[in-house]
Design a protein around this motif. Sequence first.
Motif, mmCIF file in Angstrom:
data_model
loop_
_atom_site.group_PDB
_atom_site.id
_atom_site.type_symbol
_atom_site.label_atom_id
_atom_site.label_comp_id
_atom_site.label_asym_id
_atom_site.label_seq_id
_atom_site.Cartn_x
_atom_site.Cartn_y
_atom_site.Cartn_z
ATOM 1 N N PRO A 157 112.806 -82.012 10.967
ATOM 2 C CA PRO A 157 112.474 -82.847 12.131
ATOM 3 C C PRO A 157 112.917 -82.214 13.438
ATOM 4 O O PRO A 157 112.943 -82.884 14.456
ATOM 5 C CB PRO A 157 113.292 -84.114 11.844
ATOM 6 C CG PRO A 157 114.528 -83.598 11.181
ATOM 7 C CD PRO A 157 114.108 -82.373 10.402
ATOM 8 N N PHE A 158 113.297 -80.923 13.415
ATOM 9 C CA PHE A 158 113.841 -80.289 14.609
ATOM 10 C C PHE A 158 112.926 -79.155 15.070
ATOM 11 O O PHE A 158 112.125 -78.611 14.303
ATOM 12 C CB PHE A 158 115.250 -79.735 14.345
ATOM 13 C CG PHE A 158 116.222 -80.766 13.835
ATOM 14 C CD1 PHE A 158 116.741 -81.730 14.687
ATOM 15 C CD2 PHE A 158 116.615 -80.768 12.515
ATOM 16 C CE1 PHE A 158 117.641 -82.674 14.229
ATOM 17 C CE2 PHE A 158 117.504 -81.719 12.041
ATOM 18 C CZ PHE A 158 118.024 -82.674 12.899
ATOM 19 N N GLU A 159 113.094 -78.805 16.325
ATOM 20 C CA GLU A 159 112.405 -77.642 16.893
ATOM 21 C C GLU A 159 113.473 -76.664 17.363
ATOM 22 O O GLU A 159 114.317 -77.002 18.191
ATOM 23 C CB GLU A 159 111.513 -78.063 18.062
ATOM 24 C CG GLU A 159 110.733 -76.889 18.660
ATOM 25 C CD GLU A 159 109.793 -77.354 19.758
ATOM 26 O OE1 GLU A 159 109.917 -76.833 20.879
ATOM 27 O OE2 GLU A 159 108.958 -78.230 19.480
ATOM 28 N N LEU A 219 111.051 -67.407 20.495
ATOM 29 C CA LEU A 219 110.238 -67.886 19.381
ATOM 30 C C LEU A 219 110.541 -69.359 19.137
ATOM 31 O O LEU A 219 111.708 -69.741 18.996
ATOM 32 C CB LEU A 219 110.523 -67.080 18.102
ATOM 33 C CG LEU A 219 110.375 -65.558 18.188
ATOM 34 C CD1 LEU A 219 110.791 -64.925 16.869
ATOM 35 C CD2 LEU A 219 108.950 -65.169 18.539
ATOM 36 N N GLN A 220 109.504 -70.155 19.072
ATOM 37 C CA GLN A 220 109.638 -71.578 18.778
ATOM 38 C C GLN A 220 109.300 -71.815 17.307
ATOM 39 O O GLN A 220 108.198 -71.479 16.852
ATOM 40 C CB GLN A 220 108.709 -72.411 19.663
ATOM 41 C CG GLN A 220 109.040 -72.364 21.137
ATOM 42 C CD GLN A 220 110.298 -73.153 21.472
ATOM 43 O OE1 GLN A 220 110.717 -74.022 20.718
ATOM 44 N NE2 GLN A 220 110.901 -72.843 22.610
ATOM 45 N N LEU A 221 110.266 -72.349 16.595
ATOM 46 C CA LEU A 221 110.061 -72.645 15.180
ATOM 47 C C LEU A 221 109.974 -74.156 15.016
ATOM 48 O O LEU A 221 110.961 -74.880 15.184
ATOM 49 C CB LEU A 221 111.212 -72.079 14.350
ATOM 50 C CG LEU A 221 111.065 -72.187 12.839
ATOM 51 C CD1 LEU A 221 109.813 -71.446 12.373
ATOM 52 C CD2 LEU A 221 112.292 -71.647 12.135
ATOM 53 N N GLU A 266 110.218 -69.168 6.996
ATOM 54 C CA GLU A 266 109.379 -69.912 6.065
ATOM 55 C C GLU A 266 108.100 -70.379 6.753
ATOM 56 O O GLU A 266 107.034 -70.438 6.142
ATOM 57 C CB GLU A 266 110.157 -71.106 5.510
ATOM 58 C CG GLU A 266 111.369 -70.707 4.664
ATOM 59 C CD GLU A 266 112.090 -71.922 4.118
ATOM 60 O OE1 GLU A 266 111.642 -73.051 4.411
ATOM 61 O OE2 GLU A 266 113.103 -71.742 3.411
ATOM 62 N N VAL A 267 108.226 -70.745 8.027
ATOM 63 C CA VAL A 267 107.071 -71.134 8.837
ATOM 64 C C VAL A 267 106.939 -70.122 9.964
ATOM 65 O O VAL A 267 107.925 -69.794 10.626
ATOM 66 C CB VAL A 267 107.244 -72.556 9.404
ATOM 67 C CG1 VAL A 267 106.033 -72.944 10.248
ATOM 68 C CG2 VAL A 267 107.467 -73.553 8.283
#
Length: 232
Positions: A76-78, A70-72, A124-125
Amino acid sequence: MVTIDFTPFARAIALLAIVLVGCTPPLAPTPSSIAIERVEPQSQHGWYLARGATSLPDGAHLWILVVRSLQLQAEPFETTYLAILAREEVEVERGRWQAELNLYSVSRSGTLLETWQTDPITFEVLPIPAEEAIVMAILDIDRQPEGFFQDLQARGQALQGEFIRFAPNGQFYYGTSQTLPIPPPDPASALPAPPPTPAPALPLPAPTPSTIPIAPPPERELPPLDPAQIFR
């Protein structure tokens, strides 16, 4: 004619061969192998049957997992997460292993989704899932039967080579993985969960005899019949 006696040379060569054989180091152990051979969908939605082989001794414990990346994207980070979809502990038998894996859970709305989709409060996202799932077969080093490592040594094997893996947190594990095209379910068109299987009806208990003694009816003494009434 001059005759040369080769006997001393032959003896020296034989002695040198014996010395070289005696100095040969022992053979290095071979890495214990773990293989994922087949992962097949089953008739029930979200269920998969995974099969594989291994050179580990019988009784060895393996964890079979299915995870999704999963990419969150949070400024400013991934960040990348690995969501565990299914996990099953299996035991090696005759060099084979098999696991039944259920990738779905029942959401609050009663539909079949992956675990990370059933509780959106966790993120949250909403993360972006990979379209592939990763099937992993991992040796559970801490849960092996007694004498496991002695058995490995007797087989000329060792936990080494290409099967040594490291998790992002630096933890060591021993196993293999395979990436498969298993996309995540779409919440908008997710299937409803099947109704629960009704529990079998329990047999009615046999009636127990009363513990209160029942007194027999009192005997009544009938008046004697008149002989004339017997043949009436």
